[in-house]
Design a protein around this motif. Structure first.
Motif, PDB file in Angstrom:
ATOM      1  N   GLU A   1       0.838  -1.196   0.000  1.00 59.59           N
ATOM      2  CA  GLU A   1       0.000   0.000   0.000  1.00 59.59           C
ATOM      3  C   GLU A   1       0.876   1.250   0.000  1.00 59.59           C
ATOM      4  N   SER A   2       0.245   2.417  -0.146  1.00 56.27           N
ATOM      5  CA  SER A   2       1.044   3.634  -0.128  1.00 56.27           C
ATOM      6  C   SER A   2       1.765   3.738   1.215  1.00 56.27           C
TER       7      SER A   2
ATOM      8  N   LEU B   1      -4.841 -10.176   3.423  1.00 58.63           N
ATOM      9  CA  LEU B   1      -5.686  -8.985   3.521  1.00 58.63           C
ATOM     10  C   LEU B   1      -5.704  -8.218   2.190  1.00 58.63           C
TER      11      LEU B   1
ATOM     12  N   ALA C   1      -9.023  -7.748  -0.617  1.00 57.61           N
ATOM     13  CA  ALA C   1      -9.612  -6.432  -0.857  1.00 57.61           C
ATOM     14  C   ALA C   1      -9.627  -6.038  -2.330  1.00 57.61           C
TER      15      ALA C   1
ATOM     16  N   ALA D   1     -13.437  -7.013   3.482  1.00 55.61           N
ATOM     17  CA  ALA D   1     -12.351  -6.917   4.458  1.00 55.61           C
ATOM     18  C   ALA D   1     -12.822  -6.134   5.685  1.00 55.61           C
TER      19      ALA D   1
ATOM     20  N   GLU E   1      -6.288   1.493  10.734  1.00 57.25           N
ATOM     21  CA  GLU E   1      -5.572   1.950   9.554  1.00 57.25           C
ATOM     22  C   GLU E   1      -4.069   1.830   9.789  1.00 57.25           C
TER      23      GLU E   1
ATOM     24  N   ARG F   1      -2.932  -4.583  12.685  1.00 58.41           N
ATOM     25  CA  ARG F   1      -4.050  -4.865  11.780  1.00 58.41           C
ATOM     26  C   ARG F   1      -4.242  -6.358  11.576  1.00 58.41           C
TER      27      ARG F   1
ATOM     28  N   GLY G   1      -8.189   7.780   3.750  1.00 56.88           N
ATOM     29  CA  GLY G   1      -9.436   7.066   3.957  1.00 56.88           C
ATOM     30  C   GLY G   1     -10.345   7.798   4.942  1.00 56.88           C
TER      31      GLY G   1
ATOM     32  N   ASP H   1      -5.905   3.141  -1.009  1.00 55.68           N
ATOM     33  CA  ASP H   1      -5.394   1.777  -1.093  1.00 55.68           C
ATOM     34  C   ASP H   1      -6.547   0.785  -1.105  1.00 55.68           C
ATOM     35  N   VAL H   2      -6.297  -0.419  -1.652  1.00 51.13           N
ATOM     36  CA  VAL H   2      -7.396  -1.382  -1.800  1.00 51.13           C
ATOM     37  C   VAL H   2      -8.083  -1.728  -0.494  1.00 51.13           C
ATOM     38  N   THR H   3      -7.315  -1.831   0.592  1.00 48.04           N
ATOM     39  CA  THR H   3      -7.948  -2.216   1.859  1.00 48.04           C
ATOM     40  C   THR H   3      -8.889  -1.110   2.335  1.00 48.04           C
ATOM     41  N   VAL H   4      -8.486   0.138   2.124  1.00 51.72           N
ATOM     42  CA  VAL H   4      -9.324   1.274   2.524  1.00 51.72           C
ATOM     43  C   VAL H   4     -10.501   1.411   1.561  1.00 51.72           C
ATOM     44  N   GLN H   5     -10.255   1.155   0.287  1.00 52.46           N
ATOM     45  CA  GLN H   5     -11.321   1.194  -0.710  1.00 52.46           C
ATOM     46  C   GLN H   5     -12.454   0.251  -0.335  1.00 52.46           C
TER      47      GLN H   5
END
Lengths: 329, 330
Positions: free
Chosen positions: A51-52, A256, A260, A275, A280, A296, B158, B186-190
């Protein structure tokens, strides 16, 4: 591994010192890349995902010495790069080139396409004559699907996909061995993205190229990569062959991420469990103790708080998780 | 069939530029029903964002919208500024890809939220504050009272999008327009934001327009889908029909060129050849014709009209044969 790797990265650190909060701030350390080790074999495509803020772009830049490493080692065909003086690095730059995410932003708007593609040759192959240079520009343009007639055009006259072809031509014109692609298709439209991915695969086959393909999109990476490295907060979570990773991810973070990814099938998408809304991403300036992912992670326990998991081999795969055996079983 | 909330007829959006006019949206007819999620999918330049910016009265200065847009029967296209401001606050709201650009970086999140209620609902600051805390809690932001005194930059991407959604819903609009709401995340937040939108729709009955380039996002949430190309609607169908029994070559091209995790990996990705259309040109025929594997002579000459195939399935295409790789030859 019988043959030595093209690129060997060992315990690489890229740390930044940043100003802390408050009136009399102390310096804090941001560990953008933290003890990262991996090999890139000649001819393979290594996907790098996360992720970013996971450090994937910092890592790509550090490999090319665009950002200095603060520790560890990077060897290209056995030659240590991190301690190499600038002058000695220059000939090696020919072997390692980069393709960037935003093609239009990474091209000089005042230069013609021909000038843009010729520029790396002027810098890295100064002995080459003008005629040969121009021939090579035209040959490379043809290889990436640009027309010779476009050589005197300017970048703004091109769409995003065409501009990315210019970026690819500029990287390939010096005939590198290793190309680091940093999110090369993320900014492109769906219909153009697949054209560029196919082009990268064709060029790899024709020229025996090796890619490090950095992306946040796991479906795209599955398409292009032979092996995949998963990063989280600057650390390696898992490195595994593509098919094994996508079929049976061992690290909870990989699971995870995969769970997603949206599926373009309404029936499947709606059947799937979404998910859970967990914590965060923690601040990279205040990483959790032990495992970086534990805040997480559904499997986290006392050991994950106390002890940072090392990257270890399980069934020929590399995973940094105390609970990886449970997932492998 | 649910009652229609918003009716768009003959909508056209045109921009005047130094190089002549650019036709961003052409002949658009569609409706949004109460409580539904309408997905609108297309690539850059398809007109998907400009359609909704025009309806919200948020076009750039050189843009002009024509046609008719009715919200609950009342004409709202090109209303005077004052009437638009009321409408935007109370009956429809829009959220964007990057919440940071829609927020004032110098004001606390609380100030930006309470202002909405003070302005549109005439509430006192204290009353408004209590409502805002409730709104943040409804989008699952914990510690809401403390967050109100924070500035936008102190939130993650997010969280900022959650704040935007909470703010948009403060006045209980009938229509929430989401323009690429998860593209920067990000995909998890999406996944969390999409789940949130679905939950809010069920709880408040808000109709949602989901504008995106991502067919995966649409598949997750939409009831009906509209596919846009070069400023035109090329196909419209119920979501399962669109993904399972699409009838437009462009829809097929889009669906086949997406790399996906639910299918075996193929050696090569299918592509749509050619380039995106030039919106400064107005071809006589189908704008997709230069890239279409099924195109014939009539496609070059004549614009295909949007016609019904039954079952609320519409498409604009002359080609009558079957789609699919098997019919296309080697």
């Amino acid at each position: 591994m019988s043959e030595p790797a093209l690129l060997e990265v060992r315990a690489l650190d890229v740390h930044f010192s940043v100003r802390g909060p408050g009136l009399l701030p102390s310096r804090l350390t941001l560990r953008a890349v933290d003890q990262v080790s991996f090999d890139v074999r000649a001819g393979e495509v290594l996907g790098v995902v996360g992720e970013s803020g996971c450090g994937k772009s910092t890592l790509s830049r550090a490999l090319l010495k665009l950002i200095p490493a603060t520790g560890g080692s990077v060897r290209l065909r056995g030659v240590e790069l991190t301690t190499l003086p600038k002058a000695a690095m220059r000939p090696l730059r020919r072997s390692m080139q980069m393709i960037f995410q935003d093609p239009l932003a990474s091209l000089d708007p005042r230069m013609t396409v021909g000038e843009i593609i010729a520029e790396p040759m002027k810098a890295l192959l100064p002995a080459m004559g003008r005629v040969e240079r121009e021939q090579r520009v035209l040959r490379t343009m043809q290889q990436v699907g640009l027309l010779p007639a476009q050589i005197n055009r300017y970048p703004h006259e091109f769409s995003g996909g065409q501009a990315q072809r210019i970026g690819i031509a500029r990287a390939l014109v010096v005939e590198p061995q290793l190309v680091i692609c940093d999110e090369p298709v993320s900014a492109l439209d769906v219909s153009i993205k697949s054209q560029i991915i196919n082009l990268l695969l064709d060029l790899r086959a024709e020229h025996g190229l090796t890619y490090i393909f950095v992306a946040h999109d796991l479906a795209t990476v599955r398409h292009i990569a032979d092996r995949v490295m998963v990063l989280y907060l600057g650390r390696v979570m898992e490195i595994t062959d593509r098919d094994a990773l996508y079929a049976r991810p061992l690290h909870p973070y990989t699971r995870l991420l995969l769970s997603a990814v949206p599926i373009p099938d309404p029936a499947l998408a709606r059947r799937r469990r979404v998910a859970p809304a967990r914590e965060e991403l923690p601040s990279p300036l205040a990483l959790p103790s032990g495992c970086a992912f534990r805040t997480r992670c559904p499997l986290a326990d006392a050991r994950c708080v106390a002890e940072r998991p090392v990257l270890r081999e399980i069934d020929g795969r590399y995973v940094a998780c105390h609970h990886a055996e449970a997932a492998a079983a | 069939m649910a009652a229609s909330l918003l009716e768009i007829r003959n909508l056209a959006v045109r921009f005047t530029t130094g190089d002549g006019p650019v036709y961003a949206v052409n002949d658009l007819d569609l409706e949004v029903r109460r409580g539904e999620v309408l997905g609108m999918v297309g690539e850059s330049g398809s007109g998907k964002s400009q359609t909704w910016l025009a309806i919200m009265g948020l076009l750039a200065k050189n843009g002009r919208a024509e046609g008719s847009v009715r919200l609950g029967g009342e004409e709202i296209l090109n209303l005077p500024q004052r009437a638009l401001t009321r409408l935007r606050g109370e009956r429809m709201a829009m959220i964007f890809q990057d919440p940071m650009t829609a927020m004032n970086p110098f004001l606390t999140v609380g100030r930006q939220m309470t202002e909405v209620l003070e302005w549109h609902r005439g509430m006192s600051r204290r009353e408004a504050r209590a409502r805002c805390i409730g709104a943040l809690e409804s989008v699952h932001i914990t510690d809401a009272a403390r967050r109100l005194s924070m500035y936008p930059h102190e939130f993650s991407g997010g969280m900022r999008q959650r704040v935007m959604i909470a703010t948009a819903l403060l006045t209980e609009p009938q229509l929430l327009i989401c323009d690429e709401p998860t593209t920067a995340l990000d995909v998890t937040v999406q996944a969390q934001i999409l789940a949130l939108l679905d939950e809010l729709r069920q709880r408040f009955g808000t109709a949602i327009v989901l504008v995106t380039h991502d067919l995966g996002v649409i598949a997750q949430l939409a009831d009906r889908v509209i596919v846009m190309y070069a400023g035109r609607q090329v196909e419209q169908a119920e979501v399962h029909t669109l993904y399972g029994a699409y009838r437009h070559p462009y829809t097929e091209g889009l669906l086949r060129s997406v790399p996906r995790l639910d299918q075996p990996r193929s050696a090569r990705l299918a592509t749509i050849p050619g380039r995106p259309p030039d919106l400064a040109r107005r071809p006589a025929g189908c704008p997709f014709e230069p890239r279409c594997a099924y195109a014939s002579e009539i496609c070059r000459r004549q614009m295909p009209p949007l016609v019904s195939l039954g079952d609320a399935h519409l498409r604009a295409c002359h080609y009558d044969g079957a789609l699919g790789p098997q019919e296309r030859g080697a």
